[in-house]
Design a protein around this motif. Structure first.
Motif, PDB file in Angstrom:
ATOM      1  N   SER A 108       0.860  -1.172   0.000  1.00  0.00           N
ATOM      2  CA  SER A 108       0.000   0.000   0.000  1.00  0.00           C
ATOM      3  C   SER A 108       0.901   1.227   0.000  1.00  0.00           C
ATOM      4  CB  SER A 108      -0.913   0.009   1.227  1.00  0.00           C
ATOM      5  OG  SER A 108      -1.791   1.106   1.175  1.00  0.00           O
ATOM      6  N   VAL A 109       0.552   2.205  -0.839  1.00  0.00           N
ATOM      7  CA  VAL A 109       1.403   3.367  -1.029  1.00  0.00           C
ATOM      8  C   VAL A 109       0.592   4.635  -0.856  1.00  0.00           C
ATOM      9  CG1 VAL A 109       2.906   4.572  -2.652  1.00  0.00           C
ATOM     10  CG2 VAL A 109       2.802   2.088  -2.682  1.00  0.00           C
ATOM     11  N   CYS A 110       1.151   5.604  -0.121  1.00  0.00           N
ATOM     12  CA  CYS A 110       0.598   6.944  -0.055  1.00  0.00           C
ATOM     13  C   CYS A 110       1.590   7.852  -0.780  1.00  0.00           C
ATOM     14  CB  CYS A 110       0.399   7.408   1.380  1.00  0.00           C
ATOM     15  SG  CYS A 110      -0.341   9.058   1.461  1.00  0.00           S
ATOM     16  N   MET A 111       1.276   8.189  -2.018  1.00  0.00           N
ATOM     17  CA  MET A 111       2.191   8.966  -2.853  1.00  0.00           C
ATOM     18  C   MET A 111       2.453  10.370  -2.312  1.00  0.00           C
ATOM     19  SD  MET A 111       3.416   7.038  -5.108  1.00  0.00           S
ATOM     20  CE  MET A 111       4.138   8.139  -6.282  1.00  0.00           C
ATOM     21  N   PRO A 112       1.432  11.118  -1.863  1.00  0.00           N
ATOM     22  CA  PRO A 112       1.729  12.471  -1.381  1.00  0.00           C
ATOM     23  C   PRO A 112       2.683  12.485  -0.184  1.00  0.00           C
ATOM     24  CG  PRO A 112      -0.621  12.232  -1.776  1.00  0.00           C
ATOM     25  CD  PRO A 112      -0.003  10.869  -1.898  1.00  0.00           C
ATOM     26  N   ALA A 113       2.565  11.506   0.716  1.00  0.00           N
ATOM     27  CA  ALA A 113       3.429  11.454   1.892  1.00  0.00           C
ATOM     28  C   ALA A 113       4.688  10.624   1.657  1.00  0.00           C
ATOM     29  CB  ALA A 113       2.661  10.884   3.081  1.00  0.00           C
ATOM     30  N   LYS A 114       4.756   9.929   0.532  1.00  0.00           N
ATOM     31  CA  LYS A 114       5.896   9.079   0.176  1.00  0.00           C
ATOM     32  C   LYS A 114       6.117   7.970   1.206  1.00  0.00           C
ATOM     33  CE  LYS A 114       8.011  12.911  -2.197  1.00  0.00           C
ATOM     34  NZ  LYS A 114       8.950  13.990  -2.075  1.00  0.00           N
ATOM     35  N   VAL A 115       5.009   7.368   1.671  1.00  0.00           N
ATOM     36  CA  VAL A 115       5.062   6.271   2.643  1.00  0.00           C
ATOM     37  C   VAL A 115       4.570   5.000   1.963  1.00  0.00           C
ATOM     38  CG1 VAL A 115       4.160   5.402   4.842  1.00  0.00           C
ATOM     39  CG2 VAL A 115       4.718   7.825   4.596  1.00  0.00           C
ATOM     40  N   VAL A 116       5.323   3.906   2.165  1.00  0.00           N
ATOM     41  CA  VAL A 116       5.006   2.612   1.555  1.00  0.00           C
ATOM     42  C   VAL A 116       4.978   1.559   2.648  1.00  0.00           C
ATOM     43  CG1 VAL A 116       5.729   0.877  -0.119  1.00  0.00           C
ATOM     44  CG2 VAL A 116       6.166   3.292  -0.579  1.00  0.00           C
ATOM     45  N   ILE A 117       3.938   0.738   2.648  1.00  0.00           N
ATOM     46  CA  ILE A 117       3.880  -0.441   3.532  1.00  0.00           C
ATOM     47  C   ILE A 117       3.961  -1.667   2.638  1.00  0.00           C
ATOM     48  CG2 ILE A 117       2.550  -1.759   5.214  1.00  0.00           C
ATOM     49  CD1 ILE A 117       1.051   0.785   5.910  1.00  0.00           C
ATOM     50  N   THR A 118       4.900  -2.565   2.948  1.00  0.00           N
ATOM     51  CA  THR A 118       5.073  -3.795   2.181  1.00  0.00           C
ATOM     52  C   THR A 118       5.078  -4.972   3.140  1.00  0.00           C
ATOM     53  OG1 THR A 118       6.460  -2.583   0.623  1.00  0.00           O
ATOM     54  CG2 THR A 118       6.536  -4.974   0.502  1.00  0.00           C
ATOM     55  N   ILE A 119       4.401  -6.058   2.756  1.00  0.00           N
ATOM     56  CA  ILE A 119       4.423  -7.288   3.537  1.00  0.00           C
ATOM     57  C   ILE A 119       5.528  -8.177   2.983  1.00  0.00           C
ATOM     58  CG2 ILE A 119       3.141  -9.338   4.272  1.00  0.00           C
ATOM     59  CD1 ILE A 119       1.967  -6.835   5.418  1.00  0.00           C
ATOM     60  N   VAL A 120       6.411  -8.602   3.866  1.00  0.00           N
ATOM     61  CA  VAL A 120       7.514  -9.476   3.483  1.00  0.00           C
ATOM     62  C   VAL A 120       7.310 -10.804   4.198  1.00  0.00           C
ATOM     63  CG1 VAL A 120      10.013  -9.764   3.527  1.00  0.00           C
ATOM     64  CG2 VAL A 120       9.032  -7.490   3.270  1.00  0.00           C
ATOM     65  N   GLY A 121       7.497 -11.882   3.477  1.00  0.00           N
ATOM     66  CA  GLY A 121       7.364 -13.207   4.062  1.00  0.00           C
ATOM     67  C   GLY A 121       7.658 -14.246   3.016  1.00  0.00           C
ATOM     68  N   GLU A 122       7.510 -15.471   3.397  1.00  0.00           N
ATOM     69  CA  GLU A 122       7.755 -16.576   2.477  1.00  0.00           C
ATOM     70  C   GLU A 122       6.516 -16.769   1.614  1.00  0.00           C
ATOM     71  OE1 GLU A 122       8.477 -21.290   2.914  1.00  0.00           O
ATOM     72  OE2 GLU A 122       9.498 -20.010   4.344  1.00  0.00           O
ATOM     73  N   ASN A 123       6.638 -16.469   0.344  1.00  0.00           N
ATOM     74  CA  ASN A 123       5.509 -16.568  -0.571  1.00  0.00           C
ATOM     75  C   ASN A 123       5.518 -17.947  -1.216  1.00  0.00           C
ATOM     76  OD1 ASN A 123       3.351 -16.115  -2.210  1.00  0.00           O
ATOM     77  ND2 ASN A 123       4.216 -14.371  -3.272  1.00  0.00           N
ATOM     78  N   LYS A 124       4.624 -18.813  -0.758  1.00  0.00           N
ATOM     79  CA  LYS A 124       4.544 -20.167  -1.293  1.00  0.00           C
ATOM     80  C   LYS A 124       3.604 -20.243  -2.492  1.00  0.00           C
ATOM     81  CE  LYS A 124       5.419 -22.125   3.210  1.00  0.00           C
ATOM     82  NZ  LYS A 124       4.901 -22.856   4.325  1.00  0.00           N
ATOM     83  N   LYS A 125       2.876 -19.175  -2.732  1.00  0.00           N
ATOM     84  CA  LYS A 125       1.914 -19.157  -3.828  1.00  0.00           C
ATOM     85  C   LYS A 125       2.615 -18.688  -5.091  1.00  0.00           C
ATOM     86  CE  LYS A 125      -2.776 -17.625  -4.531  1.00  0.00           C
ATOM     87  NZ  LYS A 125      -3.832 -16.785  -4.022  1.00  0.00           N
ATOM     88  N   VAL A 126       2.361 -19.370  -6.198  1.00  0.00           N
ATOM     89  CA  VAL A 126       2.990 -19.043  -7.474  1.00  0.00           C
ATOM     90  C   VAL A 126       2.028 -18.179  -8.277  1.00  0.00           C
ATOM     91  CG1 VAL A 126       3.909 -19.990  -9.609  1.00  0.00           C
ATOM     92  CG2 VAL A 126       4.281 -21.182  -7.454  1.00  0.00           C
ATOM     93  N   ASP A 127       2.561 -17.090  -8.822  1.00  0.00           N
ATOM     94  CA  ASP A 127       1.768 -16.221  -9.670  1.00  0.00           C
ATOM     95  C   ASP A 127       1.480 -16.970 -10.964  1.00  0.00           C
ATOM     96  OD1 ASP A 127       0.594 -14.242 -11.083  1.00  0.00           O
ATOM     97  OD2 ASP A 127       2.230 -12.805 -10.881  1.00  0.00           O
ATOM     98  N   SER A 128       0.230 -16.961 -11.390  1.00  0.00           N
ATOM     99  CA  SER A 128      -0.149 -17.731 -12.576  1.00  0.00           C
ATOM    100  C   SER A 128       0.342 -17.096 -13.870  1.00  0.00           C
ATOM    101  CB  SER A 128      -1.661 -17.909 -12.617  1.00  0.00           C
ATOM    102  OG  SER A 128      -2.281 -16.651 -12.692  1.00  0.00           O
ATOM    103  N   ILE A 129       0.764 -15.831 -13.812  1.00  0.00           N
ATOM    104  CA  ILE A 129       1.237 -15.168 -15.008  1.00  0.00           C
ATOM    105  C   ILE A 129       2.748 -15.377 -15.188  1.00  0.00           C
ATOM    106  CG2 ILE A 129       1.511 -12.924 -16.134  1.00  0.00           C
ATOM    107  CD1 ILE A 129      -1.080 -12.089 -14.722  1.00  0.00           C
TER     108      ILE A 129
END
Length: 131
Positions: A108-129
């Motif tokens: 999730s990104v707030c562009m005016p405030a330049k703040v970004v929240i990112t979830i980091v973890g072990e991603n076991k799910k494969v993107d279908s693309i």
């Protein structure tokens, strides 16, 4: 005159495809929530610099964080396994409308405030693309 639009085989095929579609949708929607034992970390950045990391797997009570960057006040709420922008003074509030982040790779990104929240973890799910 008795004209039938569908035959029995057509209806059976339509019903089978419908059941498969519902199962696929359910698997994609709720499948990530079944694996709650993975370690999730929320990384909060401002202007590319890490300002806070929260281990979402170990949060017991909801935590509220308040930041004021670029003249914009933001309230971030972290609960066990999820985090979100709950309030923001930015004009469009896209960051608030993003909702809860609870899977690795969610952002999730707030562009005016330049703040970004990112979830980091072990991603076991494969993107279908991507393969």
């Amino acid at each position: 005159m008795n004209i039938r639009l569908f035959k029995k085989g057509d209806l059976l095929l339509i019903f089978g495809i419908g059941v498969l579609a519902v199962l696929f949708l359910g698997w994609n929607t709720f499948g990530a929530r079944l694996s709650t034992n993975q370690q999730l970390t929320a990384v909060i950045k401002h202007n590319g610099q890490v300002i806070q990391q929260i281990n979402l797997s170990s949060v017991k009570n909801p935590e509220t964080l308040t930041f004021n960057y670029e003249g914009i006040r933001q309230v971030i709420v972290a609960e066990k396994g999820r985090i979100r922008f709950s309030e923001s003074d930015c004009p469009d509030k896209i960051c608030v409308k993003t909702g809860w982040l609870n899977k690795p790779g969610d952002k999730s990104v707030c562009m005016p405030a330049k703040v970004v929240i990112t979830i980091v973890g072990e991603n076991k799910k494969v993107d279908s693309i991507a393969y």
